[in-house]
Every structure is written in C-alpha cells, then in structure tokens.
Design a protein around this motif. Structure first.
Motif, PDB file in Angstrom:
ATOM      1  N   ASN A   1       0.814  -1.218   0.000  1.00  0.00           N
ATOM      2  CA  ASN A   1       0.000   0.000   0.000  1.00  0.00           C
ATOM      3  C   ASN A   1       0.850   1.272   0.000  1.00  0.00           C
ATOM      4  OD1 ASN A   1      -2.709   0.988  -0.119  1.00  0.00           O
ATOM      5  ND2 ASN A   1      -2.526   1.695   2.000  1.00  0.00           N
ATOM      6  N   VAL A   2       2.039   1.181  -0.575  1.00  0.00           N
ATOM      7  CA  VAL A   2       2.950   2.329  -0.630  1.00  0.00           C
ATOM      8  C   VAL A   2       3.603   2.387  -2.002  1.00  0.00           C
ATOM      9  CG1 VAL A   2       5.069   3.355   0.287  1.00  0.00           C
ATOM     10  CG2 VAL A   2       3.453   2.255   1.843  1.00  0.00           C
ATOM     11  N   ILE A   3       3.669   3.583  -2.586  1.00  0.00           N
ATOM     12  CA  ILE A   3       4.413   3.789  -3.829  1.00  0.00           C
ATOM     13  C   ILE A   3       5.783   4.339  -3.450  1.00  0.00           C
ATOM     14  CG2 ILE A   3       4.505   4.959  -6.055  1.00  0.00           C
ATOM     15  CD1 ILE A   3       1.451   5.239  -5.910  1.00  0.00           C
ATOM     16  N   PRO A   4       6.869   3.585  -3.677  1.00  0.00           N
ATOM     17  CA  PRO A   4       8.204   4.059  -3.297  1.00  0.00           C
ATOM     18  C   PRO A   4       8.605   5.313  -4.083  1.00  0.00           C
ATOM     19  CG  PRO A   4       8.214   1.702  -3.746  1.00  0.00           C
ATOM     20  CD  PRO A   4       6.910   2.238  -4.257  1.00  0.00           C
ATOM     21  N   ALA A   5       9.545   6.029  -3.519  1.00  0.00           N
ATOM     22  CA  ALA A   5      10.011   7.261  -4.154  1.00  0.00           C
ATOM     23  C   ALA A   5      10.824   6.974  -5.407  1.00  0.00           C
ATOM     24  CB  ALA A   5      10.857   8.061  -3.167  1.00  0.00           C
ATOM     25  N   THR A   6      10.690   7.841  -6.406  1.00  0.00           N
ATOM     26  CA  THR A   6      11.618   7.875  -7.531  1.00  0.00           C
ATOM     27  C   THR A   6      12.779   8.757  -7.082  1.00  0.00           C
ATOM     28  OG1 THR A   6       9.886   7.585  -9.192  1.00  0.00           O
ATOM     29  CG2 THR A   6      11.944   8.604  -9.921  1.00  0.00           C
ATOM     30  N   ILE A   7      13.924   8.148  -6.844  1.00  0.00           N
ATOM     31  CA  ILE A   7      15.024   8.848  -6.180  1.00  0.00           C
ATOM     32  C   ILE A   7      15.859   9.678  -7.154  1.00  0.00           C
ATOM     33  CG2 ILE A   7      15.128   7.064  -4.411  1.00  0.00           C
ATOM     34  CD1 ILE A   7      17.696   6.006  -5.749  1.00  0.00           C
ATOM     35  N   ASN A   8      16.666  10.546  -6.584  1.00  0.00           N
ATOM     36  CA  ASN A   8      17.658  11.351  -7.316  1.00  0.00           C
ATOM     37  C   ASN A   8      17.047  12.263  -8.377  1.00  0.00           C
ATOM     38  OD1 ASN A   8      19.656  10.053  -5.815  1.00  0.00           O
ATOM     39  ND2 ASN A   8      20.018   8.488  -7.378  1.00  0.00           N
ATOM     40  N   VAL A   9      15.842  12.736  -8.152  1.00  0.00           N
ATOM     41  CA  VAL A   9      15.235  13.699  -9.069  1.00  0.00           C
ATOM     42  C   VAL A   9      15.334  15.082  -8.439  1.00  0.00           C
ATOM     43  CG1 VAL A   9      13.136  14.410 -10.270  1.00  0.00           C
ATOM     44  CG2 VAL A   9      13.669  11.981 -10.038  1.00  0.00           C
ATOM     45  N   SER A  10      16.241  15.910  -8.956  1.00  0.00           N
ATOM     46  CA  SER A  10      16.444  17.253  -8.422  1.00  0.00           C
ATOM     47  C   SER A  10      15.632  18.292  -9.182  1.00  0.00           C
ATOM     48  CB  SER A  10      17.933  17.620  -8.486  1.00  0.00           C
ATOM     49  OG  SER A  10      18.716  16.692  -7.765  1.00  0.00           O
ATOM     50  N   GLU A  11      15.603  18.145 -10.526  1.00  0.00           N
ATOM     51  CA  GLU A  11      14.830  19.052 -11.373  1.00  0.00           C
ATOM     52  C   GLU A  11      13.825  18.230 -12.173  1.00  0.00           C
ATOM     53  OE1 GLU A  11      17.177  22.307 -13.374  1.00  0.00           O
ATOM     54  OE2 GLU A  11      18.798  20.889 -12.963  1.00  0.00           O
ATOM     55  N   PRO A  12      12.653  17.981 -11.609  1.00  0.00           N
ATOM     56  CA  PRO A  12      11.682  17.109 -12.277  1.00  0.00           C
ATOM     57  C   PRO A  12      11.256  17.623 -13.640  1.00  0.00           C
ATOM     58  CG  PRO A  12      10.689  18.231 -10.401  1.00  0.00           C
ATOM     59  CD  PRO A  12      12.155  18.488 -10.336  1.00  0.00           C
ATOM     60  N   MET A  13      11.047  16.684 -14.552  1.00  0.00           N
ATOM     61  CA  MET A  13      10.612  17.021 -15.902  1.00  0.00           C
ATOM     62  C   MET A  13       9.204  17.578 -15.891  1.00  0.00           C
ATOM     63  SD  MET A  13      11.775  13.815 -18.273  1.00  0.00           S
ATOM     64  CE  MET A  13      10.941  14.576 -19.676  1.00  0.00           C
ATOM     65  N   GLY A  14       8.789  18.078 -17.069  1.00  0.00           N
ATOM     66  CA  GLY A  14       7.401  18.432 -17.298  1.00  0.00           C
ATOM     67  C   GLY A  14       7.007  19.789 -16.753  1.00  0.00           C
ATOM     68  N   SER A  15       5.765  20.127 -17.028  1.00  0.00           N
ATOM     69  CA  SER A  15       5.197  21.381 -16.556  1.00  0.00           C
ATOM     70  C   SER A  15       3.923  21.082 -15.784  1.00  0.00           C
ATOM     71  CB  SER A  15       4.861  22.286 -17.751  1.00  0.00           C
ATOM     72  OG  SER A  15       3.906  21.654 -18.589  1.00  0.00           O
ATOM     73  N   GLU A  16       3.340  22.101 -15.191  1.00  0.00           N
ATOM     74  CA  GLU A  16       2.152  21.896 -14.363  1.00  0.00           C
ATOM     75  C   GLU A  16       0.991  21.325 -15.159  1.00  0.00           C
ATOM     76  OE1 GLU A  16       1.182  25.413 -12.265  1.00  0.00           O
ATOM     77  OE2 GLU A  16       3.052  25.457 -11.104  1.00  0.00           O
ATOM     78  N   ASN A  17       0.943  21.582 -16.454  1.00  0.00           N
ATOM     79  CA  ASN A  17      -0.163  21.119 -17.284  1.00  0.00           C
ATOM     80  C   ASN A  17       0.090  19.741 -17.899  1.00  0.00           C
ATOM     81  OD1 ASN A  17      -1.581  23.537 -16.861  1.00  0.00           O
ATOM     82  ND2 ASN A  17      -0.403  24.558 -18.477  1.00  0.00           N
ATOM     83  N   ASN A  18       1.233  19.134 -17.571  1.00  0.00           N
ATOM     84  CA  ASN A  18       1.599  17.848 -18.150  1.00  0.00           C
ATOM     85  C   ASN A  18       1.379  16.734 -17.137  1.00  0.00           C
ATOM     86  OD1 ASN A  18       3.064  15.635 -19.403  1.00  0.00           O
ATOM     87  ND2 ASN A  18       4.055  17.169 -20.686  1.00  0.00           N
ATOM     88  N   VAL A  19       0.988  15.543 -17.634  1.00  0.00           N
ATOM     89  CA  VAL A  19       0.823  14.403 -16.735  1.00  0.00           C
ATOM     90  C   VAL A  19       2.153  14.080 -16.057  1.00  0.00           C
ATOM     91  CG1 VAL A  19       0.250  11.945 -16.598  1.00  0.00           C
ATOM     92  CG2 VAL A  19      -1.088  13.454 -18.079  1.00  0.00           C
ATOM     93  N   VAL A  20       3.245  14.061 -16.864  1.00  0.00           N
ATOM     94  CA  VAL A  20       4.577  13.890 -16.284  1.00  0.00           C
ATOM     95  C   VAL A  20       5.025  15.269 -15.809  1.00  0.00           C
ATOM     96  CG1 VAL A  20       6.947  13.153 -16.659  1.00  0.00           C
ATOM     97  CG2 VAL A  20       5.081  11.974 -17.829  1.00  0.00           C
ATOM     98  N   SER A  21       4.743  15.577 -14.569  1.00  0.00           N
ATOM     99  CA  SER A  21       4.972  16.913 -14.018  1.00  0.00           C
ATOM    100  C   SER A  21       5.517  16.797 -12.606  1.00  0.00           C
ATOM    101  CB  SER A  21       3.658  17.698 -13.998  1.00  0.00           C
ATOM    102  OG  SER A  21       2.720  17.054 -13.143  1.00  0.00           O
TER     103      SER A  21
END
Length: 453
Positions: free
Chosen positions: A391-411
């Motif tokens: 019941n836990v989604i683990p973290a995607t590690i080492n992401v300092s500057e996440p991709m995408g924009s606020e209007n994108n699903v990958v955000s």
C-alpha cells in the motif's frame, strides 16, 4: 479474453537476490548502481576507460548495476552439477530465478502441474563472458595471421592466452537455450523458447505466455527476461551509440539527465488462468488485465522512439482490459534517462492520459537499479506488485529538477519523489510501459492481487 493471474514472483537484481530484498532497497531509497570493478569487467576498467566521448575502442562511463555476491548451488537442480557449473551466468541466473518463482507460487514439488508448465524468456542476443571465452581461440586464429602479415612478422602472436579448457559448447547458445535448460531442470512441458524484443522483451514474453494459457496450450507458464551480456561488449556498444550521459548524470524524469545506466539481472513470474487460480485457491499476487503491443517499423532512426507507436500500445492495452485510463493510480514509466527517450515518453503519456483526463502518479525504478535492458519490465512488475501489496508507492530517487510542466501528466506534482500511501480509489490499478530499439512498444495493466479462498 480471460485475465491472467500472477501467482509467483522472483528476481535477481543489483543488490537484491529476491523480491523481499528489492522491496527493502526501494523502501530505503537505495541507489544500487556503482562504478564497474575489475571483477565485474574481468580486467582493469582503466585499460578501456576514457572520459572523452567518441574515442574508438574506449568507453566513457563507468557506472552500472551489477549482480555481485551471487551464491549459486548447482546441486539444487535436476542436472549434472559439473555440467551446470560449466555454464554461463545466463543459465545459472535463469535456473535460480525459475526455481524461486516456482517455490513462490506454491507449486514446488507438484510434478503434475509442472509437467503442464511452459517457459518463455526474454534474452538479449549479445555476447556474454562465457561465449566470448568459447570463441576467443577462433578470433585468435583468424586475427594473428592477418596482423602478422600487416606487420611483416611471420611469428607474430597476440599477448596472453585466449583459450580456456572449461568452456562449455552450450555457452554458444546463450540467447536461445536458457528456456530449454529451465524446462529440463524442472521437468516442465515441451513449450519453451526465448525471444528478443529489445527493452520490451519482458512484456512480450508475458504476452506470449498469456496466449498459451488463454488458448489452452498450457495450464501454467513461467515468463520473464534476463540481462547478462558481457559488460565490456555492452559498454563499448552503448559508448558507440552515445547512450551514456556525457555529463555523468543519469536520472530518469530529471531535466539534467542525459543518458542511461546499463545494468544486469533477471526477473520471472508464474502465470495461470485467473479462473483456474481462483478455483485452485492460489495466492494471486496481481492480475494482468491488458497488455498492449505495437511496433513502429521504419522510423527516423533505430534509436529514435515514436510517440504514435507508444500511444498505439496504450490504446490496445486499455481496449483489451476494457478499462478507463482514469482507473490507473500509478504509471511506472520506461524512463531510461535519455533526453530524447524521456521527452518522447512524456509527450505520449500527455497525449493519451491527458486526453482521457487521467493524470496518474508517475515514477521510474531505473533511478534505483539502472536500465536492465531486456529485463527492464521485470523490475517494474516486481516493484508495482510489491507496492500494491504494501500500500505504498516508493520514491523515484535522485530527481532534483523534475521534468514536465504543471499542465503535463509527467509533471513535478505527479512524479512520486517521496514514499506515498496508495491513492484510495478502491481496487488498485497500475500501468507499466516498456519501449525498445526499433519501436518495440508495450504497455501492461495490472490489478491488485487477492488471496483466493
């Protein structure tokens, strides 16, 4: 079309000899990649390393994900121990993972059930350490006279010995024989084969295994994929196509990432028709609802992904599952860390899930273990099955500057950067993508497992 139940799970990943260890690593947000060692490569890496990209016969990136401290007991398998010991790690890892999956399913020792079990394994058709040893004398016999003629030295000899008395001839068949060896070791059915669908091989193997079950040609199936290529060959290959990050940064879903990290390992699942699993009271870890495949065919470039082909795989998966994309809680992206690959996938995710107003949480496990190439999908399957269970989604590690924009699903707001309790929507659903060279696209949909009564 009947759903397929996953009733067994196994893995051998960097820093993890089983799913439990893998989950512990994910929970601790552990980075299991490291610089390649002399033991990993079989020689001193400094001989071939040069930080400048593009130099012939050199590799410019040291990091990778490696299987180390693997304890293999050849006497555990119904094959001559001396024969098994002479085999390449491709066979040893395959036997280990297959046994682990069978045991996990509860069918270990059930000769009747196993006799109706097939196996399909994704393998990478590239040289391995042992296959190189086997063919080294042939290379030597061919190359020495040619170099001697060029140098006008009749007695020219290459330095060092390239021969080995223990090289098994079976190691020449590392891309096709592992499934047959598994079948023989565990007295499975005559249905056994290996396929290479590049980095989508895991889901292609599962799709084909599902077909054998749905058509009644098998009652149980083992399916999975293995990455066990010679590390030197692999580094030369990916340096040649400039797949490694020149800036040294490989962080899938991060703006700064400029390449991937090649890794090794294997994962397998035990599959059964859902109705049969319920009837027999099997432990159902997860259910496969849909598995969409597509192939782009001729495109801009062998290494250039196509958002249209990826979208077609999505469409086929949800049509097969008869599910609305809005039911997906979490999307495990392929996300290799290359700028072109991650950008293309982000666009295809936005185009499909955005159009369906279905913004799932997203992430990638390649940040933890690197890219297992043909076995990449097995990492995602192992993670998401365990994630739904805990019941836990683990973290995607080492992401300092996440991709995408606020209007994108990958955000930034959708990328899971800290461990997150599973969104409460009733039955859990996850989707996983895997995309390979030449446009071998795949998208798999899993539903929360249940323990039958």
């Amino acid at each position: 079309m009947e759903k397929i139940a996953i009733i067994g799970l196994s893995c051998l990943f960097p820093d993890a000899n089983n799913p439990e260890q893998f989950w512990q690593n994910l929970s601790k947000e552990k980075d299991s990649t490291s610089d390649i060692s002399v033991a990993d490569l079989g020689l001193d890496p400094s001989i071939f390393y040069d930080s400048t990209k593009g130099k012939p016969e050199k590799f410019y990136f040291l990091k990778g994900g490696f299987i180390r401290n693997f304890d293999f007991n050849p006497s555990e398998y119904n094959l001559p121990a001396e024969f098994v010991q002479s085999l390449d790690n491709t066979f040893k890892w395959s036997l280990y993972a297959a046994k682990q999956a069978i045991v996990n399913s509860g069918y270990w020792g059930n000769e009747s059930a196993l006799s109706k079990c097939g196996v399909i394994l994704g393998t990478l058709a590239l040289p391995t350490k042992a296959s190189n040893q086997l063919f080294a004398p042939i290379y030597q016999q061919t190359i020495e006279p040619a170099i001697g003629e060029l140098l006008q030295e009749k007695d020219f000899r290459l330095g060092g010995s390239l021969t080995t008395a223990k090289a098994s001839p079976y190691n020449a068949m590392v891309s096709g024989l592992p499934a047959a060896i598994i079948s023989r070791a565990f007295a499975l059915s005559g249905t056994h084969l290996c396929i290479d669908a590049a980095c989508s091989s895991s889901f292609y193997a599962i799709k084909l295994a599902s077909h054998y079950l749905q058509s009644g040609k098998a009652d149980v199936m083992l399916a999975g994929a293995i990455s066990c290529s010679d590390p030197l060959f692999l580094r030369m290959l990916f340096s040649g196509i400039q797949g490694y990050p020149e800036n040294g940064i490989s962080r899938p879903l991060d703006k700064a990432s400029r390449g991937l990290i090649t890794s090794e390992g294997i994962g397998m699942v035990m599959l059964k028709r859902y109705s049969d699993a319920v009837r027999d009271g099997d432990k159902i870890l997860a259910t496969i609802c849909g598995n969409g495949l597509s192939n782009d065919g001729k495109g801009k470039h062998l290494l250039s992904p196509n958002a249209q082909g990826q979208t077609l795989a999505y469409q086929r998966a949800y049509a097969e599952a008869e599910l609305d994309p809005q039911t997906i809680d979490y999307l495990e992206c392929h996300a290799t860390g290359t700028l072109l690959g991650d950008t293309t996938e982000s666009n295809s995710v936005q185009g499909f899930f955005g159009q369906n107003q279905a913004p799932p949480l997203v992430g990638s496990t390649k940040n933890n273990v690197g890219h297992l190439l043909v076995a990449a999908g097995m990492v995602g399957i192992t993670k998401t099955i365990l994630s739904m269970s805990h019941n836990v989604i683990p973290a995607t590690i080492n992401v300092s500057e996440p991709m995408g924009s606020e209007n994108n699903v990958v955000s930034p707001q959708n990328i899971v950067r800290t461990a997150t309790t599973w969104p409460s929507k009733g039955t859990k659903h996850v989707a996983l993508s895997a995309f390979g060279f030449g446009g071998t696209n795949s998208h798999l949909i899993l539903e929360q497992g249940e323990v039958s009564k």
